[in-house]
Design an enzyme around this catalytic site. Structure first.
Site, PDB file in Angstrom:
ATOM      1  N   GLY A 131      23.154  40.178  27.298  1.00 31.49           N
ATOM      2  CA  GLY A 131      22.219  40.622  26.310  1.00 31.49           C
ATOM      3  C   GLY A 131      22.178  41.962  26.212  1.00 31.49           C
ATOM      4  O   GLY A 131      22.717  42.722  27.069  1.00 31.49           O
ATOM      5  N   LYS A 156      21.257  45.553  38.733  1.00 30.19           N
ATOM      6  CA  LYS A 156      21.909  46.732  38.457  1.00 30.19           C
ATOM      7  C   LYS A 156      22.136  47.360  39.552  1.00 30.19           C
ATOM      8  O   LYS A 156      21.459  47.756  40.769  1.00 30.19           O
ATOM      9  CB  LYS A 156      21.367  47.667  37.518  1.00 30.19           C
ATOM     10  CG  LYS A 156      20.900  46.821  36.104  1.00 30.19           C
ATOM     11  CD  LYS A 156      22.258  46.883  35.330  1.00 30.19           C
ATOM     12  CE  LYS A 156      21.865  46.186  34.036  1.00 30.19           C
ATOM     13  NZ  LYS A 156      23.109  46.020  33.198  1.00 30.19           N
ATOM     14  N   ASP A 213      25.627  44.350  38.477  1.00 26.12           N
ATOM     15  CA  ASP A 213      26.351  44.965  37.547  1.00 26.12           C
ATOM     16  C   ASP A 213      26.176  46.342  37.678  1.00 26.12           C
ATOM     17  O   ASP A 213      24.999  47.009  37.841  1.00 26.12           O
ATOM     18  CB  ASP A 213      25.514  44.686  36.131  1.00 26.12           C
ATOM     19  CG  ASP A 213      25.942  45.117  34.761  1.00 26.12           C
ATOM     20  OD1 ASP A 213      27.134  45.706  34.835  1.00 26.12           O
ATOM     21  OD2 ASP A 213      25.480  44.771  33.677  1.00 26.12           O
ATOM     22  N   GLU A 271      29.909  42.637  37.701  1.00 26.46           N
ATOM     23  CA  GLU A 271      30.110  43.050  36.407  1.00 26.46           C
ATOM     24  C   GLU A 271      30.504  44.491  36.270  1.00 26.46           C
ATOM     25  O   GLU A 271      29.756  45.805  36.890  1.00 26.46           O
ATOM     26  CB  GLU A 271      29.125  42.881  35.720  1.00 26.46           C
ATOM     27  CG  GLU A 271      29.108  42.981  34.141  1.00 26.46           C
ATOM     28  CD  GLU A 271      27.692  42.545  33.476  1.00 26.46           C
ATOM     29  OE1 GLU A 271      26.968  41.667  34.031  1.00 26.46           O
ATOM     30  OE2 GLU A 271      27.544  42.934  32.219  1.00 26.46           O
ATOM     31  N   LYS A 285      20.587  38.912  37.969  1.00 32.22           N
ATOM     32  CA  LYS A 285      21.501  40.025  38.282  1.00 32.22           C
ATOM     33  C   LYS A 285      20.808  41.368  38.448  1.00 32.22           C
ATOM     34  O   LYS A 285      19.897  41.415  37.879  1.00 32.22           O
ATOM     35  CB  LYS A 285      22.203  40.050  36.685  1.00 32.22           C
ATOM     36  CG  LYS A 285      22.866  41.367  36.422  1.00 32.22           C
ATOM     37  CD  LYS A 285      23.665  41.055  35.193  1.00 32.22           C
ATOM     38  CE  LYS A 285      23.457  42.370  34.083  1.00 32.22           C
ATOM     39  NZ  LYS A 285      24.214  42.015  32.990  1.00 32.22           N
ATOM     40  N   LYS A 340      29.117  39.420  24.434  1.00 33.89           N
ATOM     41  CA  LYS A 340      28.101  39.759  23.774  1.00 33.89           C
ATOM     42  C   LYS A 340      28.929  40.203  22.389  1.00 33.89           C
ATOM     43  O   LYS A 340      29.462  40.982  21.825  1.00 33.89           O
ATOM     44  CB  LYS A 340      27.880  41.333  24.159  1.00 33.89           C
ATOM     45  CG  LYS A 340      27.031  41.156  25.486  1.00 33.89           C
ATOM     46  CD  LYS A 340      26.442  42.619  25.818  1.00 33.89           C
ATOM     47  CE  LYS A 340      26.017  42.623  27.297  1.00 33.89           C
ATOM     48  NZ  LYS A 340      25.584  44.162  27.885  1.00 33.89           N
ATOM     49  N   SER A 364      18.169  39.693  34.204  1.00 35.17           N
ATOM     50  CA  SER A 364      18.875  40.922  34.528  1.00 35.17           C
ATOM     51  C   SER A 364      17.822  41.915  34.993  1.00 35.17           C
ATOM     52  O   SER A 364      16.915  42.161  34.255  1.00 35.17           O
ATOM     53  CB  SER A 364      19.897  41.348  33.426  1.00 35.17           C
ATOM     54  OG  SER A 364      20.240  42.560  33.543  1.00 35.17           O
ATOM     55  N   ASP A 393      32.403  43.588  31.058  1.00 39.00           N
ATOM     56  CA  ASP A 393      31.313  43.765  29.962  1.00 39.00           C
ATOM     57  C   ASP A 393      32.011  44.806  28.829  1.00 39.00           C
ATOM     58  O   ASP A 393      32.766  44.441  28.119  1.00 39.00           O
ATOM     59  CB  ASP A 393      30.084  44.107  30.449  1.00 39.00           C
ATOM     60  CG  ASP A 393      29.090  44.235  29.409  1.00 39.00           C
ATOM     61  OD1 ASP A 393      29.271  44.299  28.227  1.00 39.00           O
ATOM     62  OD2 ASP A 393      27.601  44.524  29.906  1.00 39.00           O
TER      63      ASP A 393
END
Ligand code: OSB
Ligand code: MG
Length: 369
Positions: free
Chosen positions: A290, A163, A188, A213, A161, A262, A135, A238
């Site tokens: 995570g 952001k 995400d 996400e 992934k 998570k 990520s 999430d």
């Protein structure tokens, strides 16, 4: 199990790379470690909170307060038959899921040591290696991001992934896709968009993403359902899923097609496993997220990710993606095939490097009955 004492400590570890999301930038990992002590054994757990309440409402200070004044006294009061009874004992304490999850993780670790089994076995995991991705935060420039992706792909990570946030989205994804046409890629947003920005998110449909996400607000399953109907790309939730029932509601409403699990966000391994089971019954795949955990939290997440319905690569990377020196020995490493081994030993305690934990500790307190 009769817990005799609980120790809390705040640890600080420098991150090798600053991590920037739509809600903020982290350069130091600061969190709480919990140890539970019983019959000469020590169980370890991590409360992966942050200093500021940006991802969710909890902070290092709120978690410390709730652990010290509410959760630990409830645990010390009477023996607990099994770690999976812990959520029931603390259910009347509202929320504070990360505080609860760290204490429950320590209880699972103690249980595994007492029973002489791995956490994977205790939870019912079915794999000895899990596929993982990396990520990546928001970078100063697109070329910086491309260089970082290239370095991680060269190490063997097979899913990336990135952001996103308004202004760092379609153009960035387009550039990444152009440079890495075949790379399994997902984004995400950490709740940075509103439904009126749906056209921007629809533009992402062109890039063959595995999922988007948490595009919208954490408390908004209804708008996520509206948005999912306008997108081809699956939405993964999430922040919105803080209780197993949230997953049921999100699936019923059509708010998502994938769920990020998570334990910290859901209030512990027991709730995480329930969420996994509930999604499996409904044919909805999950994957393990995570929170930039130290090795102590990551080993426990790896065990969880060995359950059968974890069907996308996890946000669980090798120790050297996060820290110069992790708190466990040996550190978590990436296999050449883009997987990480699920810990096979009975509990996390034997792998904890106590000298490094001591060196990272900035605050500690012991509680006993
Ligand atoms: O939204 O998944 C997230 C880290 C901190 C807070 C929220 C998130 C993340 C990550 C990092 O994406 C995943 C990892 O631990 O590698
Ligand atoms: Mg996320």
């Amino acid at each position: 199990m009769k817990v005799e004492a609980v120790e809390l400590r705040v640890v600080e570890l420098g991150l090798r790379f600053p991590f920037e999301t739509s809600f903020g930038r982290e350069t130091v990992k600061r969190c709480i470690l919990v140890t539970v002590h019983a019959e000469g054994l020590v169980g370890w757990g991590e409360v992966p909170v942050s200093t500021a309440p940006l991802y969710n409402e909890e902070t290092v200070e709120t978690a410390w307060h709730v652990l010290r004044d509410f959760l630990i006294p409830l645990l010390l009061r009477e023996p607990l038959p099994h770690p999976q009874e812990f959520p029931g004992r603390v259910a009347h304490i509202r929320r504070h899921h990360m505080a609860k999850a760290g204490l429950e993780a320590a209880l699972w670790d103690l249980f595994c040591q007492q029973a002489g089994i791995s956490l994977r076995q205790a939870l019912g995991g079915v794999r000895d290696r899990v596929e993982v991705g990396v990520s990546l935060g928001i970078e100063p420039t697109v070329p910086d991001l491309l260089r970082r992706i290239e370095a991680f792909v060269a190490q063997g990570y097979r899913r990336v992934k990135i952001k996103i946030k308004p202004g760092w989205d379609v153009g960035v994804v387009e550039a990444v896709r152009r440079a890495f046409p075949e790379l399994p890629l997902q984004v995400d947003a950490n709740a940075a968009y509103t439904l009126d920005q749906a056209p921007t998110l629809q533009a992402l449909d062109a890039f063959g993403l595995l999922m988007i996400e948490q595009p919208l607000a954490e408390d908004d399953l209804v708008d996520h359902a509206h948005l999912q109907r306008q997108l081809r790309t699956p939405i993964c939730l999430d922040e919105s899923i803080v209780h197993p029932h949230d997953a049921r509601k999100a699936i019923e409403l059509g708010s998502c097609r994938v769920v990020n699990i998570k334990p910290a966000r859901l209030g512990g391994l027991t709730a995480a496993r329930l969420t996994h089971d509930l999604c499996a019954e409904r044919g909805v795949p999950v994957w393990c997220g995570g929170m930039l955990e130290t090795g102590i939290g990551r080993l426990s997440n790896l065990a969880l990710a060995s359950l059968p319905n974890f069907r996308f690569p996890a946000d669980l990377s090798a120790s050297d993606r996060y820290f110069e020196a992790d708190l466990i020995d040996p550190p978590v490493t990436l296999n050449p095939d883009g997987t990480i081994d699920v810990p096979a030993e009975a509990g996390i305690a034997p792998r904890v490097n106590r000298r490094r934990v001591e060196a990272a500790t900035v605050r500690r307190e012991v509680f006993s009955d």
